[in-house]
Write a protein that holds these residues in place. Structure first.
Motif, mmCIF file in Angstrom:
data_model
loop_
_atom_site.group_PDB
_atom_site.id
_atom_site.type_symbol
_atom_site.label_atom_id
_atom_site.label_comp_id
_atom_site.label_asym_id
_atom_site.label_seq_id
_atom_site.Cartn_x
_atom_site.Cartn_y
_atom_site.Cartn_z
ATOM 1 N N TYR A 260 0.750 -1.309 0.025
ATOM 2 C CA TYR A 260 0.081 0.120 -0.040
ATOM 3 C C TYR A 260 0.841 1.307 -0.043
ATOM 4 O O TYR A 260 1.846 1.388 0.814
ATOM 5 N N TYR B 295 1.220 5.616 -0.608
ATOM 6 C CA TYR B 295 0.357 6.881 -0.334
ATOM 7 C C TYR B 295 1.544 8.010 -0.737
ATOM 8 O O TYR B 295 2.745 8.011 -0.615
ATOM 9 N N SER C 267 -3.917 7.362 -1.873
ATOM 10 C CA SER C 267 -3.432 5.949 -1.762
ATOM 11 C C SER C 267 -3.825 5.192 -2.921
ATOM 12 O O SER C 267 -4.386 5.435 -3.769
ATOM 13 N N GLY D 232 -2.472 -1.958 4.687
ATOM 14 C CA GLY D 232 -3.598 -1.302 4.505
ATOM 15 C C GLY D 232 -4.874 -1.125 5.575
ATOM 16 O O GLY D 232 -5.809 -0.272 5.488
ATOM 17 N N GLN E 106 1.836 3.241 8.558
ATOM 18 C CA GLN E 106 2.734 3.896 7.319
ATOM 19 C C GLN E 106 3.844 4.366 7.777
ATOM 20 O O GLN E 106 4.239 5.189 8.791
ATOM 21 N N THR F 241 -10.569 4.395 3.061
ATOM 22 C CA THR F 241 -9.000 3.903 3.194
ATOM 23 C C THR F 241 -8.543 4.466 4.572
ATOM 24 O O THR F 241 -8.947 5.036 5.300
ATOM 25 N N LYS G 232 -6.225 6.445 5.142
ATOM 26 C CA LYS G 232 -5.616 7.853 5.141
ATOM 27 C C LYS G 232 -5.260 8.181 6.432
ATOM 28 O O LYS G 232 -6.345 8.416 7.155
#
Lengths: 115, 115
Positions: free
Chosen positions: A31, A33, A48, A98, A104, B100, B102
């Protein structure tokens, strides 16, 4: 420890030109971003990406922006017809699952200056 | 409106003193909560995250955070600050039920450590 890398660290371009910002995510992550931070403002989500498709994009991510995973290691952000207001620090991030709780991992950023 | 608020833009503490950085969120359902740190020239690094269970969360570098549902807060703490902790700290959320994962970031708190 694996890390996300980004090149270049600083990009200067003329308004109206195209730029490509490059990222190498962590190798087993799926995943990807992009975020950006205009000087003095919040870090903002751009897009994303999973399985060669955009999963979600923000209002900032207009039709001048595109993302691509051209090979098994790179993840790129292309900005066409750059504007002065595109000047910002752009961060790439990657994640393994994800999931909402997934971590992240961020790269060091590319500072884009549009003149 | 949905938001993440870090009320303190800039904090200065003495080395060895305790630290608390504030973060409040405004979402209908409790979001997933994260604290990131950004040292100069480096990317954002995850310090800790919370999504359920024990409301006191331990992270890396001696940091901890406490989730308080009644106050919609997720404050970051450290008992004794080291000079190397000087950095910018970002509270972030992943809204519950989003498309998602984010991240939505607060404006950040810049921490200075004096000898």
């Amino acid at each position: 420890e694996p890390e996300v890398t980004q090149t270049p660290s600083h990009q200067v371009t003329q308004m109206g030109q195209e730029v490509i910002l490059r990222c190498v995510p962590i190798s087993n992550h799926l995943y990807f971003y992009w975020y950006r931070q205009i000087l003095g403002q919040k870090v903002e989500f751009l897009v994303s990406f999973y399985n060669n498709e955009i999963s979600e994009k923000s209002e900032i991510f207009d039709d001048r922006f595109s993302v691509e995973r051209p090979d098994g290691s790179n993840f790129t952000l292309k900005i066409r017809s750059t504007k002065l207001e595109d000047s910002a620090m752009y961060f790439c991030a990657s994640g393994r699952t994800g999931a909402f709780t997934d971590t992240q991992y961020f790269g060091p950023g590319t500072r884009l200056t549009v003149l | 409106a949905q938001s993440v608020t870090q009320p303190d833009i800039h904090i200065t503490v003495s080395e060895g003193a305790s630290l608390e950085l504030r973060c409040n969120y405004s979402y209908g359902a409790t979001p997933y909560l994260f604290w990131y740190v950004q040292s100069p020239g480096q990317g954002l690094q995850l310090l800790l995250k919370y999504f359920s269970g024990d409301t006191l969360v331990q992270g890396i570098k001696g940091f901890e955070a406490e989730f308080k549902r009644s106050q919609s807060s997720f404050n970051l703490r450290k008992p004794s600050v080291h000079w190397s902790d000087a950095a910018e700290y970002f509270c972030a959320v992943v809204p519950y039920g989003g498309a998602t994962n984010k991240l939505i970031f607060g404006t950040g708190t810049l921490l200075a450590v004096q000898p």
